[in-house]
Scaffold this motif. Structure first.
Motif, mmCIF file in Angstrom:
data_model
loop_
_atom_site.group_PDB
_atom_site.id
_atom_site.type_symbol
_atom_site.label_atom_id
_atom_site.label_comp_id
_atom_site.label_asym_id
_atom_site.label_seq_id
_atom_site.Cartn_x
_atom_site.Cartn_y
_atom_site.Cartn_z
ATOM 1 N N GLU A 300 0.828 -1.207 0.000
ATOM 2 C CA GLU A 300 0.000 0.000 0.000
ATOM 3 C C GLU A 300 0.861 1.255 0.000
ATOM 4 O O GLU A 300 0.598 2.205 -0.750
ATOM 5 C CB GLU A 300 -0.935 -0.006 1.214
ATOM 6 C CG GLU A 300 -1.898 1.168 1.240
ATOM 7 C CD GLU A 300 -2.908 1.038 2.369
ATOM 8 O OE1 GLU A 300 -4.055 1.480 2.184
ATOM 9 O OE2 GLU A 300 -2.551 0.495 3.443
ATOM 10 N N ASN A 301 1.894 1.253 0.829
ATOM 11 C CA ASN A 301 2.761 2.423 0.898
ATOM 12 C C ASN A 301 3.572 2.585 -0.391
ATOM 13 O O ASN A 301 3.769 3.689 -0.886
ATOM 14 C CB ASN A 301 3.712 2.300 2.093
ATOM 15 C CG ASN A 301 4.491 3.574 2.346
ATOM 16 O OD1 ASN A 301 3.915 4.643 2.506
ATOM 17 N ND2 ASN A 301 5.812 3.468 2.394
ATOM 18 N N GLU A 302 4.005 1.459 -0.947
ATOM 19 C CA GLU A 302 4.825 1.502 -2.152
ATOM 20 C C GLU A 302 4.042 2.012 -3.356
ATOM 21 O O GLU A 302 4.580 2.672 -4.238
ATOM 22 C CB GLU A 302 5.392 0.109 -2.445
ATOM 23 C CG GLU A 302 6.454 0.079 -3.514
ATOM 24 C CD GLU A 302 7.211 -1.237 -3.533
ATOM 25 O OE1 GLU A 302 8.422 -1.229 -3.279
ATOM 26 O OE2 GLU A 302 6.573 -2.282 -3.784
ATOM 27 N N VAL A 372 5.024 6.275 8.483
ATOM 28 C CA VAL A 372 5.437 5.532 7.287
ATOM 29 C C VAL A 372 4.411 4.505 6.800
ATOM 30 O O VAL A 372 4.689 3.761 5.860
ATOM 31 C CB VAL A 372 6.796 4.830 7.518
ATOM 32 C CG1 VAL A 372 7.844 5.835 7.968
ATOM 33 C CG2 VAL A 372 6.684 3.711 8.548
ATOM 34 N N SER A 373 3.252 4.442 7.437
ATOM 35 C CA SER A 373 2.193 3.522 7.009
ATOM 36 C C SER A 373 2.665 2.076 6.978
ATOM 37 O O SER A 373 2.461 1.350 6.006
ATOM 38 C CB SER A 373 1.648 3.928 5.631
ATOM 39 O OG SER A 373 1.099 5.214 5.677
ATOM 40 N N SER A 374 3.329 1.668 8.051
ATOM 41 C CA SER A 374 3.758 0.276 8.181
ATOM 42 C C SER A 374 3.567 -0.157 9.621
ATOM 43 O O SER A 374 3.756 0.635 10.554
ATOM 44 C CB SER A 374 5.231 0.125 7.793
ATOM 45 O OG SER A 374 5.682 -1.196 8.049
ATOM 46 N N LEU A 375 3.186 -1.400 9.797
ATOM 47 C CA LEU A 375 3.066 -1.943 11.144
ATOM 48 C C LEU A 375 4.449 -2.198 11.723
ATOM 49 O O LEU A 375 5.431 -2.352 10.994
ATOM 50 C CB LEU A 375 2.271 -3.249 11.124
ATOM 51 C CG LEU A 375 0.846 -3.169 10.572
ATOM 52 C CD1 LEU A 375 0.200 -4.550 10.621
ATOM 53 C CD2 LEU A 375 0.015 -2.156 11.339
ATOM 54 N N THR A 376 4.528 -2.254 13.040
ATOM 55 C CA THR A 376 5.771 -2.604 13.711
ATOM 56 C C THR A 376 5.624 -3.964 14.364
ATOM 57 O O THR A 376 4.562 -4.584 14.341
ATOM 58 C CB THR A 376 6.141 -1.574 14.795
ATOM 59 O OG1 THR A 376 5.231 -1.726 15.901
ATOM 60 C CG2 THR A 376 6.086 -0.162 14.274
ATOM 61 N N CYS A 377 6.710 -4.413 14.996
ATOM 62 C CA CYS A 377 6.716 -5.708 15.664
ATOM 63 C C CYS A 377 6.122 -5.636 17.062
ATOM 64 O O CYS A 377 6.123 -6.636 17.791
ATOM 65 C CB CYS A 377 8.151 -6.235 15.741
ATOM 66 S SG CYS A 377 9.266 -5.176 16.698
ATOM 67 N N VAL A 378 5.596 -4.476 17.460
ATOM 68 C CA VAL A 378 5.063 -4.283 18.815
ATOM 69 C C VAL A 378 3.562 -4.554 18.833
ATOM 70 O O VAL A 378 2.799 -3.961 18.063
ATOM 71 C CB VAL A 378 5.351 -2.856 19.312
ATOM 72 C CG1 VAL A 378 4.806 -2.669 20.725
ATOM 73 C CG2 VAL A 378 6.850 -2.573 19.279
ATOM 74 N N GLY A 390 -5.375 -1.146 2.926
ATOM 75 C CA GLY A 390 -4.426 -2.255 2.894
ATOM 76 C C GLY A 390 -3.962 -2.661 4.270
ATOM 77 O O GLY A 390 -4.005 -3.840 4.637
ATOM 78 N N LEU A 391 -3.508 -1.697 5.064
ATOM 79 C CA LEU A 391 -3.035 -2.021 6.404
ATOM 80 C C LEU A 391 -4.179 -2.472 7.309
ATOM 81 O O LEU A 391 -3.981 -3.293 8.202
ATOM 82 C CB LEU A 391 -2.310 -0.822 7.026
ATOM 83 C CG LEU A 391 -0.829 -0.677 6.707
ATOM 84 C CD1 LEU A 391 -0.215 0.452 7.519
ATOM 85 C CD2 LEU A 391 -0.071 -1.978 6.963
#
Length: 462
Positions: A300-302, A372-378, A390-391
């Motif tokens: 989605e971000n790309e 940055v429109s991305s999930l983290t590992c937390v 998308g996310l």
């Protein structure tokens, strides 16, 4: 540098060659920046010790890191922070590792990342186990390790030591447009027979069922391996990770390769996809020229510049090969990406560990997602944040999986095996130059070469 490069960057020739010939120093830290440990300072950070952070300046940029550095400064206002960002991680930092003068924190990512095999084999990285056992910044009664999503420790561990924090969380699956499917009355297929039946319907409607990046065909090796793992179980994947003889020839792997080979044989791949890169194929998909594309949750971000406003992109698990698969349909490949390391020879190792603890706080993680429109590992760090379609679908995918997410590690242990050998073999498979059995043979032959090469450090996944 694209988002794909961020997540799947391989060691450059410069890095691999330099690491093979130059000593990187042992894992005994030269860190003499030590403070008093306390409930507020469990890692014993020296409050006025300078901290140097180097960030890979790719698709995520560097602004998120500046926010993390500001959080660190709030805790340690006397500490001077030196920040820099580059796309040439290996070229910039390789000489400093060799000289025993690396930064304190490195975002070792991108196409020119420093080879992890060399870093690990020469003891150049700090064991992050003490970070895992430290109390989280949000809840002193909860250890950092207990705040992480499943699989994060596994993907960052080498020889039983946690050496790399993969900060972003990527879910891999098959993407489609909910708007298109709803308008046509199509339902996402849960089995391969249903997938083939739907592909026939899609093709009859004048749309290519699938597109893919022929120049980076490993994108299609991901659903093949995911399907194999779901069919045969995690032991099939572990055998591949451990370079076991005939692991790539397991009946589940062969059956999965046969399934995706069928897409080529039956004409369900977009004409011309063989010559496309990832951006071109994904753009074709966004334009409605194809119904399915295999990718990770950075998609989605790309593609944000070309996604139609009402496209409604959705990710789904790979279909099961049959209803007798070992894993449920909802199981998917989920893993950490965007690796952060603390060099063993850094001048402020404790500060480096604390910086990662700051990143792993709810505030640090949610700020990253917003920027940055991305999930983290937390765990739970995206709660309350307005996400794109998308996310949002990724969070639904994670929830629906009920803890059945899995991943493979061979692409981390032996990066060139995936990026060169599996990539090339998959390109040949989808171009019908080889069949599924030959694909298994070719990849197994390459895996055997890695297994027998004394210059390649081996890892064992338990």
């Amino acid at each position: 540098m694209s988002r794909r490069g961020l997540l799947q960057g391989a060691a450059g020739t410069v890095a691999a060659g330099a690491l093979a010939g130059c000593a990187m120093g042992g894992d005994e830290s030269t860190d003499d920046a030590k403070g008093e440990t306390s409930a507020e300072n469990p890692l014993g950070v020296k409050e006025d010790a300078p901290l140097e952070v180097v960030i890979f300046n790719g698709g995520f940029g560097e602004e998120y890191a500046k926010a993390h550095e500001a959080m660190y400064s709030e805790r340690y206002p006397k500490a001077e922070i030196k920040h820099s960002a580059t796309q040439q991680i290996a070229e910039t930092l390789q000489p400093r590792f060799v000289a025993g003068d690396p930064p304190d924190v490195v975002n070792n990512s991108g196409g020119s990342q420093i080879d992890f095999n060399g870093l690990v084999s020469q003891g150049a990285l700090t064991d992050l186990g003490q970070l895992l056992d430290a109390p989280s910044l949000d809840d002193p009664a909860r250890k950092v390790r207990d705040t992480l999503l499943p699989g994060i420790v596994d993907v960052g561990s080498y020889d039983g030591r946690f050496l790399s924090l993969n900060y972003a969380y990527s879910a891999y699956g098959i993407w489609y447009s909910r708007k298109l499917f709803d308008s046509k009355g199509w339902a996402y297929p849960k089995t391969w027979d249903d997938m083939i039946a739907l592909c026939k319907t899609i093709k009859a409607a004048g749309i290519a069922p699938w597109t893919y990046p022929g120049k980076h065909a490993r994108y299609m090796s991901w659903p093949i391996l995911a399907a194999a793992g779901k069919a045969g179980g995690i032991e099939v994947i572990k055998a591949i990770d451990n370079l076991e003889p005939n692991a790539w020839k397991h009946e589940s792997v062969r059956a999965a390769a046969e399934a995706y080979y069928q897409l080529a044989v039956d004409g369900f791949l977009q004409p011309g996809a063989e010559g496309m890169d990832h951006v071109q194929s994904q753009t074709e998909w966004c334009r409605g020229k194809a119904a399915f594309v295999s990718c990770g949750s950075w998609l989605e971000n790309e593609q944000k510049a070309v996604i139609p406003p009402d496209f409604q992109m959705v990710v789904a698990p790979t279909p099961r090969l049959s209803n007798s698969d070992t894993m449920p349909f909802e199981a998917f490949r989920g893993t950490g990406s965007e690796p952060f390391i603390v060099p063993a020879k850094g001048k402020n190792v404790r500060g480096g560990l604390e910086y990662l603890r700051v990143m792993l706080s709810q505030k640090g993680a949610s700020d990253f997602t917003r920027k940055v429109s991305s999930l983290t590992c937390v765990q739970g760090s995206s709660d309350g944040i307005t996400l794109g379609p998308g996310l949002t679908s990724v969070t639904e995918l994670i929830k629906a999986s009920s803890g059945t997410a899995f991943t493979w590690l061979y692409s981390s242990y032996y990066r060139k095996l995936e990026r060169e050998r599996v990539d090339a073999a998959t390109a040949s498979l989808l171009a019908k130059r080889i069949n599924a059995a030959q694909w298994c043979d070719e990849v197994q032959k390459s895996a055997d070469e890695f297994a027998k090469d004394p210059a390649v450090k081996k890892y064992e996944r338990p």
